[in-house]
Design a protein around this motif. Structure first.
Motif, short mmCIF file in Angstrom:
data_model
loop_
_atom_site.label_atom_id
_atom_site.label_comp_id
_atom_site.label_asym_id
_atom_site.label_seq_id
_atom_site.Cartn_x
_atom_site.Cartn_y
_atom_site.Cartn_z
N HIS A 185 -23.54 15.75 -84.79
CA HIS A 185 -22.94 15.52 -83.48
C HIS A 185 -23.85 16.10 -82.41
O HIS A 185 -23.55 17.14 -81.80
N PRO A 186 -24.97 15.41 -82.15
CA PRO A 186 -25.95 15.96 -81.21
C PRO A 186 -25.37 16.20 -79.81
O PRO A 186 -25.79 17.13 -79.13
N VAL A 187 -24.40 15.40 -79.40
CA VAL A 187 -23.82 15.61 -78.07
C VAL A 187 -23.09 16.95 -78.02
O VAL A 187 -23.16 17.68 -77.02
N ASP A 189 -23.76 19.60 -79.88
CA ASP A 189 -24.80 20.63 -79.87
C ASP A 189 -25.38 20.78 -78.47
O ASP A 189 -25.62 21.90 -77.99
N LEU B 83 -32.21 14.76 -84.66
CA LEU B 83 -31.97 14.96 -83.22
C LEU B 83 -31.06 16.16 -82.99
O LEU B 83 -31.34 17.02 -82.15
N ALA B 84 -29.96 16.23 -83.74
CA ALA B 84 -29.02 17.33 -83.58
C ALA B 84 -29.69 18.67 -83.85
O ALA B 84 -29.52 19.64 -83.11
N ILE B 87 -32.03 19.59 -81.03
CA ILE B 87 -31.28 20.03 -79.85
C ILE B 87 -30.85 21.48 -80.04
O ILE B 87 -30.99 22.31 -79.14
N ARG B 88 -30.34 21.79 -81.23
CA ARG B 88 -29.92 23.17 -81.50
C ARG B 88 -31.09 24.13 -81.36
O ARG B 88 -30.95 25.27 -80.90
N LEU B 103 -28.61 10.26 -75.48
CA LEU B 103 -27.28 10.64 -75.98
C LEU B 103 -26.21 9.69 -75.46
O LEU B 103 -25.27 9.34 -76.17
#
Lengths: 342, 127
Positions: A185-187, A189, B83-84, B87-88, B103
């Motif tokens: 769930h990249p959004v 994060d 990607l997730a 981002i983290r 996104l």
């Protein structure tokens, strides 16, 4: 015990508590229930004693399979008492019974409020504009009164005090929950990064409801009659309650009405300021609205997991998981709006 | 093996139509919410069948396009999990706008399947 067998032991319990001579059961039915707790409407005619006459109660008890991360019934009862004593409009808490011999579960008895808690009815058109404005102001007053309750409080020492800022605790908690789910769930994060980067200075913790939204309060003829469902109450930043109430997720098809699909923030803040002496900072509330979106997204993911794992097969839980793109969309739009405004 | 017509999409469409047209008016009010949920689930499943593969493909291309522009070494294997994780790890902080756009593209794609009316912004009529 089978549901229909609960009425008599409960009526006898009330006879003992009120020193009545006897009680006749007039109404006994399930109001609502979930995996964790059950609510029953109980109306009795009491002969004499401290509450003579027809009395309308709600009995709230643990569900037979109850496994919970929220407050136990005895703890919830203490919170309800604290809210009642602080002048919050809640059902009046009468008695807590921790003896499972009565109906097989712990339970407590409170007064029954009139009206409806149904979001479609409240948001959809039962209320006039004046009623909406007045009700929204009332929400502000109720939260203002609740937030006068500050730690330490005798009877509430089971509530943990936030270690650092409540915001940082929540962020850490949600990252932890996300890490346990394999689906990316990249959004979320991305939103958690934003929340981490924009934490407002912490306010001293106060008693927060932590699920005060449309669906969890009752209204009768335009008047608030009860704030319900106190199982998530804890010490937190007061802006958490205001942010949750204003979250886009709880506007039930009326997104232009910022406060629970009912009214506008100006009324909410005015009501809050009447009681506390100062209106909330809009920027803090906007921050906690973002937090509210992430929290609901994480809860929705967990509810979907309960279905997927086989713990509780349920279409409702499954569909809740499919709501994620809505929260993610709202996060992307709202955070961008906040970044762009001066 | 080609299945006989009507296929999955058509079956879901007609089944949902009859559910709403015939059953919904006939059930107790206490069951109406459940019927609506079933209808919703069937709609999501139908859109997943008809639009899922192309939506996933577009999502994959959008992610790869982003990585090609900003982290070309990872472009080959880049997917949503990568990607997730990035981002983290606070990667792409200098590409705020482009990341937001990516996104949003991914999210709109998912919304097309789960709730196409949502992103259009029109408030739903009161129930």
């Amino acid at each position: 015990m089978v549901q229909s067998e609960l009425a008599r032991p409960l009526a006898d319990y009330i006879v003992a508590r009120t020193a009545a001579r006897s009680a006749e059961v007039v109404v006994f039915s399930r109001l609502s229930g979930g995996a964790i707790q059950d609510n029953f409407a109980l109306t009795v005619d009491l002969d004499g004693g401290e509450q003579p006459g027809r009395q309308e109660y709600v009995v709230r008890c643990d569900a037979p399979s109850g496994v919970s991360v929220s407050l136990s019934r005895p703890q919830e009862f203490q919170v309800l008492k604290a809210a009642f004593d602080a002048g919050v409009t809640v059902p009046r808490p009468f008695w807590l019974c921790e003896d499972k011999a009565v109906i097989g579960q712990q339970f407590y008895v409170m007064s029954r409020a009139r009206g409806t808690a149904s979001p479609p009815k409240l948001v959809g058109g039962e209320l006039t504009e004046n009623q909406r404005s007045a009700l929204t102001r009332q929400f502000g007053r109720e939260l203002g009164r609740l937030h006068q309750v500050k730690p330490p409080q005798p009877g509430l020492d089971f509530l943990p005090l936030p270690q650092s800022s409540p915001a940082l605790s929540r962020i850490s908690e949600y990252r932890h929950h996300l890490a346990a789910i394999s689906e990316p769930h990249p959004v979320l994060d991305w939103a958690l990064n934003w929340l981490e980067d924009h934490v407002p200075p912490a306010q001293p913790p106060v008693l927060c409801h932590c699920d005060f939204r449309t669906g969890n309060y009752m209204v009768d003829q335009g008047q608030l009659t009860a704030v319900l469902d106190w199982e998530f109450a804890t010490w937190s930043d007061p802006a958490e309650d205001l942010g949750w109430l204003c979250s886009r997720s709880w506007r039930f098809g009326a997104p232009e009405r910022e406060v629970g699909g009912i009214g506008q923030k100006a009324d909410l803040f005015a009501g809050y300021g009447e009681i506390t002496g100062s209106e909330p900072d809009p920027a803090r509330i906007s921050y906690w609205e973002i937090m509210a979106l992430v929290r609901w997204a994480v809860v929705a993911l967990q509810q979907a997991q309960r279905h997927l794992s086989g713990e509780q097969s349920s279409l409702e839980l499954a569909l809740t998981g499919r709501m994620l793109p809505q929260m993610e969309y709202d996060l992307l739009m709202q955070i961008r709006e906040l970044e762009k405004s001066p | 093996m080609k299945t006989s017509a009507p296929e999955a999409e058509e079956l879901l469409t007609i089944a949902r139509q009859e559910l709403l047209g015939e059953l919904l008016p006939a059930v107790d009010s206490g069951l109406k919410y459940q019927v609506l949920m079933i209808a919703n689930a069937m709609n999501i499943a139908r859109r997943e069948i008809t639009e899922g593969p192309s939506t996933e493909q577009r999502a994959g291309e959008a992610i790869k396009g982003f990585y090609q522009a900003h982290a070309p070494q990872q472009a080959e294997q880049a997917d949503e999990s990568q990607l997730a994780a990035d981002i983290r790890a606070r990667r792409f902080t200098a590409q705020g706008d482009q990341l937001h756009e990516l996104l949003l593209t991914l999210t709109r794609g998912k919304l097309q399947i789960s709730n196409p009316k949502y992103a259009r912004g029109a408030p739903k009529p009161p129930a």
